[in-house]
Design a protein around this motif. Structure first.
Motif, PDB file in Angstrom:
ATOM      1  N   ASN A 202       0.818  -1.210   0.000  1.00 44.36           N
ATOM      2  CA  ASN A 202       0.000   0.000   0.000  1.00 44.36           C
ATOM      3  C   ASN A 202       0.852   1.259   0.000  1.00 44.36           C
ATOM      4  O   ASN A 202       0.480   2.277  -0.610  1.00 44.36           O
ATOM      5  N   THR A 249      -3.667  -8.464  -1.900  1.00 42.62           N
ATOM      6  CA  THR A 249      -4.485  -7.356  -1.403  1.00 42.62           C
ATOM      7  C   THR A 249      -5.916  -7.374  -1.907  1.00 42.62           C
ATOM      8  O   THR A 249      -6.795  -6.744  -1.305  1.00 42.62           O
ATOM      9  N   ASP A 251      -6.710  -5.816  -4.440  1.00 43.43           N
ATOM     10  CA  ASP A 251      -6.823  -4.469  -5.008  1.00 43.43           C
ATOM     11  C   ASP A 251      -6.681  -4.545  -6.527  1.00 43.43           C
ATOM     12  O   ASP A 251      -5.587  -4.804  -7.048  1.00 43.43           O
TER      13      ASP A 251
END
Length: 425
Positions: A202, A249, A251
């Motif tokens: 991140n 993640t 993501d």
């Protein structure tokens, strides 16, 4: 503060011996005995287990697998004896980089962590060493984003030159933490590897990914008001890492990042290396019409050539091709492989340390940082068995030079991939 990191030009190696001496004078050689491969936590994917197969059609060097694995283990022992250190106490393990600008660099810590996690099982001290490397990384946060690693430390392990980050080191640190989570788990032990990995990923997304182009920045020091903001380094285009980051993640933006880099690799090869597949160290104008740098933009007048950064591209692209079966990476790797095999006449000793993108040379030196990655690219071409065997013979027979951490680290990691011992967490 921008890090003016200079890559390892041939002339820099001349001074390396003095740097090694200075680094080792600070503290005695305290690395674990490379022959002491005795007791630690059992890894889930020990080196040599070959539990995760490569894409169909991937080559392997000729010969028995156990003999090939043993050649990698021997190279690892040489590398470990030369570069793994405990020079600064505190329970830290460090990767020494005598041929870089500083004794310890972020790139080196990333290499050390990835190598150690992958060699678990061959070295039963791997988890102890890995945890010492994690402790070192956590003790050296970037001044701009403390979730990242400060890229340079002096002989006393003190961060210098602004204490900011370098993208390549951070990408490997995050990736290595994911490897460790798969190897040893995160529910017990000193560190929650998965949690640390996600935090690092991140932080990379926040400070080292250009939000407009989705391409990697050079470090967390490159901001919209800074002149290098629309520049990207081709050796940071680690598409297999982006695959792992998405998996870890959830993501989806990492798919966007991966696609952006693959598209850039394809178009740069087509426009500027159509006969070779070669990529430039640095690509500029990434917000408009990306192209190789013209002259020096960060490190040298050869920033627009295939130099001491881009030399890793065949390894990074090839690793993604063989582990993920991705056709874009496979085709890009095959372009590189077809050109270098033809230009050398199948003789690895003719690979040199510097090419213009049209394949002409600007340097006549030799270094494993340039030679070894082409062995990874060769894995992708079913018609390159003899060429792969020649490259493997060169890599396996070339001893680690304790003054040249960069080439030795690229050599070992390339051998790990070529031997079938690399995997994506």
């Amino acid at each position: 503060m921008m890090r003016q990191q200079r890559r390892r030009a041939v002339g820099a190696l001349v001074a390396a011996a003095g740097l090694v001496a200075g680094a080792l004078a600070v503290a005695p050689h305290a690395a674990a005995d490379p022959q002491d491969l005795s007791a630690s936590a059992a890894p889930a994917l020990p080196f040599g287990s070959h539990q995760i197969p490569y894409a169909d059609g991937t080559l392997r060097p000729s010969g028995g697998q156990s003999a090939i694995d043993q050649q990698v283990i021997e190279k690892y022992r040489e590398w470990k004896a030369a570069f793994v250190r405990q020079n600064c106490g505190n329970g830290w393990y460090e990767t020494l980089s005598p041929d870089a600008d500083h004794p310890y660099v972020g790139e080196g810590q990333g290499y050390g962590m990835v190598i150690t996690a992958l060699m678990a099982g061959a070295d039963t001290d791997a988890k102890k060493i890995f945890d010492g490397m994690v402790k070192y990384v956590l003790a050296h946060p970037s001044s701009n984003n403390p979730g990242l690693l400060a890229a340079e430390q002096d002989s006393s392990c003190k961060s210098v030159d602004g204490s900011d980050s370098a993208t390549d080191g951070d990408l490997d640190v995050a990736y290595a933490l994911l490897l460790a989570d798969r190897q040893w788990g995160s529910s017990s032990g000193t560190y929650d590897y998965k949690n640390l990995a996600v935090k690092h990923i991140n932080a990379i997304k926040k400070s080292e990914v250009n939000p407009t182009t989705h391409l990697m920045l050079l470090g967390d020091w490159s901001t919209p008001s800074e002149s290098h903001y629309w520049i990207s380094r081709s050796s940071d285009w680690m598409t297999d890492h982006f695959r792992a980051f998405k998996s870890a993640t959830g993501d989806a933006s990492w798919d966007t990042v991966r696609d952006a880099h693959q598209n850039l690799i394809t178009t740069q090869q087509s426009k500027y290396g159509s006969s070779t597949g070669l990529l430039a160290d640095f690509v500029v104008n990434t917000n408009s019409a990306p192209k190789p740098a013209s002259g020096k933009v960060l490190e040298s007048t050869h920033d627009g050539d295939y130099g001491w950064n881009a030399c890793r591209d065949a390894w990074r692209i090839g690793a993604d091709a063989v582990t993920g079966g991705d056709t874009a990476s496979r085709d890009s790797a095959r372009k590189l492989n077809g050109w270098i095999k033809g230009s050398t006449g199948g003789d690895p000793s003719k690979i040199v340390t510097g090419y213009h993108l049209n394949g002409s040379t600007f340097d006549g030196g030799q270094d494993m940082a340039f030679t070894a990655p082409f062995a990874v690219a060769a894995l992708t071409d079913p018609g390159s068995q003899a060429w792969l065997d020649a490259l493997w013979g060169k890599l396996a027979s070339s001893r680690v030079d304790p003054k040249i951490y960069y080439g030795a680290s690229v050599q070992l990691q390339s051998m790990i991939v070529v031997s079938g011992n690399y995997w994506v967490p």
